[in-house]
Design an enzyme around this catalytic site. Structure first.
Site, PDB file in Angstrom:
ATOM      1  CB  CYS A 188     -20.850 -36.957 -31.217  1.00 41.50           C
ATOM      2  SG  CYS A 188     -22.585 -36.540 -30.514  1.00 41.50           S
ATOM      3  CG  HIS A 329     -15.136 -35.443 -29.466  1.00 37.87           C
ATOM      4  ND1 HIS A 329     -16.044 -35.314 -30.630  1.00 37.87           N
ATOM      5  CD2 HIS A 329     -15.871 -35.390 -28.371  1.00 37.87           C
ATOM      6  CE1 HIS A 329     -17.447 -35.293 -30.171  1.00 37.87           C
ATOM      7  NE2 HIS A 329     -17.220 -35.446 -28.823  1.00 37.87           N
ATOM      8  CD  GLU A 340     -10.536 -34.931 -27.081  1.00 33.90           C
ATOM      9  OE1 GLU A 340     -11.650 -34.262 -26.818  1.00 33.90           O
ATOM     10  OE2 GLU A 340     -10.158 -35.104 -28.224  1.00 33.90           O
ATOM     11  CE  LYS A 366     -17.388 -31.445 -31.324  1.00 33.54           C
ATOM     12  NZ  LYS A 366     -16.030 -32.044 -31.814  1.00 33.54           N
ATOM     13  CG  HIS A 371     -20.945 -31.647 -30.711  1.00 35.08           C
ATOM     14  ND1 HIS A 371     -20.549 -32.332 -31.679  1.00 35.08           N
ATOM     15  CD2 HIS A 371     -20.963 -32.517 -29.647  1.00 35.08           C
ATOM     16  CE1 HIS A 371     -20.416 -33.396 -31.445  1.00 35.08           C
ATOM     17  NE2 HIS A 371     -20.660 -33.627 -30.185  1.00 35.08           N
ATOM     18  CG  PHE A 433     -24.499 -39.160 -25.918  1.00 34.33           C
ATOM     19  CD1 PHE A 433     -23.343 -38.431 -25.332  1.00 34.33           C
ATOM     20  CD2 PHE A 433     -25.801 -38.495 -25.810  1.00 34.33           C
ATOM     21  CE1 PHE A 433     -23.488 -37.526 -24.561  1.00 34.33           C
ATOM     22  CE2 PHE A 433     -25.802 -37.610 -25.304  1.00 34.33           C
ATOM     23  CZ  PHE A 433     -24.701 -36.860 -24.546  1.00 34.33           C
TER      24      PHE A 433
HETATM   25  C1  LIG Z   1     -15.676 -42.181 -25.504  1.00 37.72           C
HETATM   26  O1  LIG Z   1     -16.951 -42.075 -25.832  1.00 37.72           O
HETATM   27  C2  LIG Z   1     -17.985 -41.364 -24.563  1.00 37.72           C
HETATM   28  C3  LIG Z   1     -19.225 -41.529 -25.308  1.00 37.72           C
HETATM   29  O2  LIG Z   1     -20.070 -41.745 -23.998  1.00 37.72           O
HETATM   30  C4  LIG Z   1     -17.710 -40.164 -24.456  1.00 37.72           C
HETATM   31  O3  LIG Z   1     -18.385 -39.633 -23.596  1.00 37.72           O
HETATM   32  C5  LIG Z   1     -16.303 -39.985 -24.065  1.00 37.72           C
HETATM   33  O4  LIG Z   1     -15.734 -38.474 -24.004  1.00 37.72           O
HETATM   34  C6  LIG Z   1     -15.136 -40.750 -24.849  1.00 37.72           C
HETATM   35  N1  LIG Z   1     -13.983 -40.760 -23.904  1.00 37.72           N
HETATM   36  C7  LIG Z   1     -13.292 -39.983 -23.586  1.00 37.72           C
HETATM   37  C8  LIG Z   1     -12.315 -40.650 -22.982  1.00 37.72           C
HETATM   38  O5  LIG Z   1     -13.266 -38.882 -24.172  1.00 37.72           O
END
Ligand SMILES: *[C@@H]1O[C@H](CO)[C@@H](O)[C@H](O)[C@H]1NC(C)=O
Ligand SMILES: *[C@@H]1O[C@H](CO)[C@@H](O)[C@H](O)[C@H]1NC(C)=O
Ligand SMILES: *[C@@H]1O[C@H](CO)[C@@H](O)[C@H](O)[C@H]1NC(C)=O
Length: 446
Positions: A188, A329, A340, A366, A371, A433
């Site tokens: 993503c 995101h 986040e 989103k 997404h 991911f």
């Molecule tokens: C960073 O990438 C990971 C991928 O697994 C994602 O799930 C995660 O939300 C991201 N980190 C943060 C702190 O948002």
């Protein structure tokens, strides 16, 4: 002599990076085909999320029955029909994600007014367009046909329709671009990585113009089943599709799968000025990091996201207090949005940042489009660029009560309706991911 000149120019470019601006935008999204339709409907708080049970068999038995689908229709009405965007024969040769990519690239190039014919210009124009999943439909159908009917059932177009870098390949073939040709595939984060990496190729001198973005079209029962098994998808709102994607909301319960593409034209500043191109924004900073933690879950404190944003701001040479807007995101999952949110507050509040969380302007598009996986970062970068260009904060749909816990979610998430506000500097976040995180810092060109 030649060699030392080459060395000198490399040395110079390392220390005086060329500036990169955005001069063209193109997108196909669940809100519409074309940037104008998409943006207008986003600001109107429209939703692009519908039920999947109408698409065909196989969806009705799945726990998540909502998706962000490209609306069918004529181009002038903001709908998608392949013949309005593609040449005859393209549809047969190209995967759906590549079709969306080529349509978005076409729109972006028209918008930028970049139609080079001279060898030098063609050699200095490149393409980076990625996809997260690619053509699952083709892999599925061909596997089934091969199992039943053997060798003869495999189309000679199977491989070209499968490969992810063929979106970038088709764009370069159509326009004759002979510069760098590349495809990110980082789940993503793909779309944002494509734009960030392309900006580096220009800054470093490998190209003067880059066509960059991400595309995805994998709304297939198998993909939905897979994401549902990973417990990532929204399953609570099948009877009310537009309400199903709820970033930052207390009742958020997973993401909603979507399809589409976003492509931008990036250009070296002097190159854009010389041809009097309209400049939307400047790419000021780009940060990449990894959680180094888990395949699918974010680290609770949002460390990966924090590191990416900090790097983007350092690279841009901005203080946290200068950031006016964050296009998050936030996919509408319990853990992801919370992590986040924490990361954004950690970086933007404090001695070099704002004093008060309610001052932080954050939204997630989103809620409106779901997404878009490999396309998400590119489409959302376009929203961020338009936010800067129009001084408006696009809304987070379905945000009834931020949480939970409510006290953690105390920023301005631009709930439900857009807000007018000066936006000079913005961050656009994308995480994928595998723990890959990226943040792009965009700013008004001055
Ligand atoms: C960073 O990438 C990971 C991928 O697994 C994602 O799930 C995660 O939300 C991201 N980190 C943060 C702190 O948002
Ligand atoms: C795969 O098969 C389904 C069902 O026959 C069909 O609707 C779909 O268009 C096929 N997809 C591709 C890429 O051939
Ligand atoms: C956030 O937006 C509001 C208007 O919606 C504005 O009053 C406030 O100053 C903004 N905050 C920042 C940090 O830009």
């Amino acid at each position: 002599m030649e060699y030392s000149r080459l060395w000198a120019s490399t040395f110079l470019s390392l220390f005086a990076m060329r500036r990169v601006v955005v001069t063209g935008l193109g997108a196909i999204t669940p809100l519409g085909a074309g940037v104008k339709h998409t943006w207008r409907r986003l600001l109107d708080s429209a939703s692009g999320i519908t039920s999947t049970t109408s698409i065909g068999p196989g969806f009705d038995i799945l726990p998540s029955r909502v998706a962000g689908l490209i609306p069918a229709g004529k181009r002038e009405d903001g709908g998608w029909q392949a013949q309005d965007w593609l040449h005859a024969g393209d549809e047969r040769q190209m995967a759906k994600f590549a079709q969306y990519a080529i349509a978005s690239a076409h729109e972006a190039l028209e918008d930028a007014g970049w139609h080079p014919t001279a060898d030098h210009d063609l050699e200095r124009t490149g393409v980076t367009i990625g996809s997260g999943i690619g053509n699952l439909d083709e892999a599925y159908n061909t596997s089934v046909a091969f199992e039943k009917g053997g060798y003869k059932k495999v189309s000679p177009l199977f491989v070209p329709r499968l490969l992810i870098n063929l979106a970038a390949g088709h764009v370069s073939i159509r326009y004759g671009f002979k510069g760098p040709n590349h495809a990110a595939t980082t789940a993503c984060t793909t779309g944002l990585h494509a734009i960030g990496d392309a900006s580096r190729l220009i800054a470093f001198g490998d190209a003067d113009v880059m066509v960059a973005g991400g595309a995805e079209s994998c709304i297939h029962p198998l993909a939905v089943a897979g994401f549902a098994r990973a417990r990532s998808l929204s399953t609570d709102w099948n009877d009310d599709p537009p309400a199903s994607s709820r970033p930052f909301d207390r009742d958020r319960a997973g993401f909603v799968i979507g399809e589409g593409a976003g492509v931008v034209v990036l250009e070296e500043l002097e190159h854009a000025k010389a041809r009097k191109a309209e400049i939307y924004a400047e790419v000021k900073g780009y940060g990449l990091s990894s959680d180094a933690y888990h395949m699918t879950a974010p680290k609770e404190n949002g460390e990966g996201a924090f590191l990416a944003m900090r790097q983007a701001l350092r690279h841009a040479n901005y203080k946290p207090a200068q950031v006016d807007y964050v296009n998050a995101h936030a996919t509408s999952t319990k853990l992801g949005d919370a992590a986040e949110n924490r990361a954004i507050k950690r970086i933007l509040l404090g001695s070099e940042g704002r004093q008060d969380a309610s001052q932080l302007n954050i939204s997630s598009s989103k809620g409106a489009i779901g997404h878009l996986l490999g396309a998400a970062g590119a489409v959302e970068a376009i929203f961020t660029i338009l936010s800067i260009g129009n001084n408006v904060l696009p809304p987070t749909l379905n945000l009834d009560s931020p949480g939970d816990p409510a006290h953690d979610f105390n920023c301005n998430y631009v709930a439900k309706t857009s807000q007018q506000h000066q936006v000079n500097v913005a961050l656009s976040n994308s995480f994928g991911f595998g723990g890959t995180n990226a943040s792009l810092c965009l700013a008004k060109y001055s």
